[in-house]
Design an enzyme around this catalytic site. Structure first.
Site, PDB file in Angstrom:
ATOM      1  CG  ASP A 239       6.975 -59.337  72.600  1.00 16.31           C
ATOM      2  OD1 ASP A 239       7.338 -59.625  71.238  1.00 16.31           O
ATOM      3  OD2 ASP A 239       6.403 -59.790  73.468  1.00 16.31           O
ATOM      4  CG  ASN A 249       5.173 -60.455  77.340  1.00 23.34           C
ATOM      5  OD1 ASN A 249       5.346 -60.628  76.653  1.00 23.34           O
ATOM      6  ND2 ASN A 249       4.034 -60.151  78.191  1.00 23.34           N
TER       7      ASN A 249
END
Length: 355
Positions: A239, A249
């Site tokens: 992310d 993440n």
């Protein structure tokens, strides 16, 4: 291809991922506020998909605006960007996409003879271009990353970094897809990924659609299987990736990375270049979203924990760069030291663009 989201005449159409795998239901956003709610409520999720969704939210807001002057429209665009930017704080693609749309809007304002209608057309086109670029980036990542996976063996993944997390094909799952398409014989182990169960509900659903053998694991099982030699590689999405290679993440990724390192198993991250946040030096600077305690306390509407106990529900964690074997992007594969390899790839891209 799984239709995660798409621009339509009626609005932006989303596959409701909260209903998978048992129901395949679509919802249509008819305002930028609808798009913000859809992102916040995880009807759409995954960093690349969130980014394009936000871009389409801006385009939708401008298209549906009643503003008749550029000054009035400018005020509305700033509000749209602010509302969409407050939906999910960790995924940097969200802010990248909003800023790209905002900068285009500001550039259009400087054009001679620009009108509200011309701006609407240009922003819709830009959002659709970002959609196409995302799919192309995923397929490029797939080609670069496929060579890293074993020709035959078992690959573990955590959360969902597939077509459902992008506009199509996927990042980590795109690498797996590309490897299978190239003839590799790969079985997939999908961590269930508590508390939202993206692995159990989403990864298993979409890989089985592709005919790729998939087994769901409880989140605390992977270490035991690694010790038994049953996992040959790990690949996940991201992310946000800091300038030093630290990776944010889905929560639980850090634990998997540490286990992989201990067992000598390569740990790969697949993410588009837009997920790399060069302005954030290390993972310590990445904001971690805290979500509703009910996601932990309840499952399918049934309470699973006693009243009165404390609940922690961070949506993400940060994996230090030292645990990451390589980062796969649409521009190529990055290896440690990541600050240097990112800079080299950035310079190469600049040289290519100026050639």
């Amino acid at each position: 291809m799984i239709p995660t989201l798409e621009w339509t005449d009626a609005g932006v159409r989303f596959l409701d991922q909260t209903k998978l795998p048992l129901e395949e239901i679509y919802v249509t956003a008819t305002s930028y506020q609808d798009v913000a709610t859809i992102i916040r409520d995880m009807i759409v999720r995954g960093a690349p998909a969130i980014g394009v969704s936000a871009a389409m939210g801006v385009a939708l807001g401008v298209e549906r605006s009643k503003a008749t002057t550029l000054d009035a429209l400018t005020s509305e665009v700033e509000t749209m960007c602010d509302v969409l930017g407050k939906t999910r704080p960790t995924a940097v693609n969200l802010f990248w996409a909003i800023e790209r749309m905002r900068l285009l809007y500001l550039a259009l304002l400087k054009e001679a003879g620009i009108t509200v209608d011309k701006i609407k057309t240009a922003l819709i086109k830009e959002a659709q271009t970002m959609y196409d670029e995302d799919i192309a980036a995923c397929k490029a990542m797939g080609k670069f990353g496929a060579a890293l996976l074993p020709k035959e063996g078992t690959v573990l993944t955590h959360c969902n970094a597939g077509a459902l997390a992008t506009c199509g094909y996927g990042t980590a799952l795109g690498v797996i897809r590309a490897a299978v398409e190239a003839g590799s014989k790969i079985d997939v182990l999908a961590d269930e990924t508590r508390p939202y169960l993206q692995g159990a509900r989403l990864t298993a659903w979409e890989l089985l659609h592709d005919g790729i053998k998939t087994t769901v694991l409880c989140d605390n099982m992977s270490g035991s299987l690694m010790r038994q030699g049953r996992i040959q590689a790990v690949i996940v999405g991201a992310d946000r990736i800091a300038a030093n290679g630290d990776v944010a993440n889905k929560i639980g990724t850090y634990s998997v990375a540490v286990l992989a390192k201990e067992h000598g198993i390569p740990f790969y991250v697949a993410a588009p270049w837009s997920t790399i946040d060069l302005a954030t030096e290390t993972g310590d600077g990445i904001p971690i979203e805290q979500r509703d305690a009910r996601e932990v306390t309840h499952s399918n509407g049934k309470q699973m924990t006693p009243d009165g106990c404390g609940i922690e529900n961070p949506a993400f964690d940060v994996t230090p760069a030292k645990y990451v074997t390589a980062i796969v992007t649409e521009r190529g594969v990055l290896r440690a030291p990541y600050a240097e390899s990112m800079q080299a790839m950035l310079e190469l891209q600049t040289e290519t663009a100026n050639a």
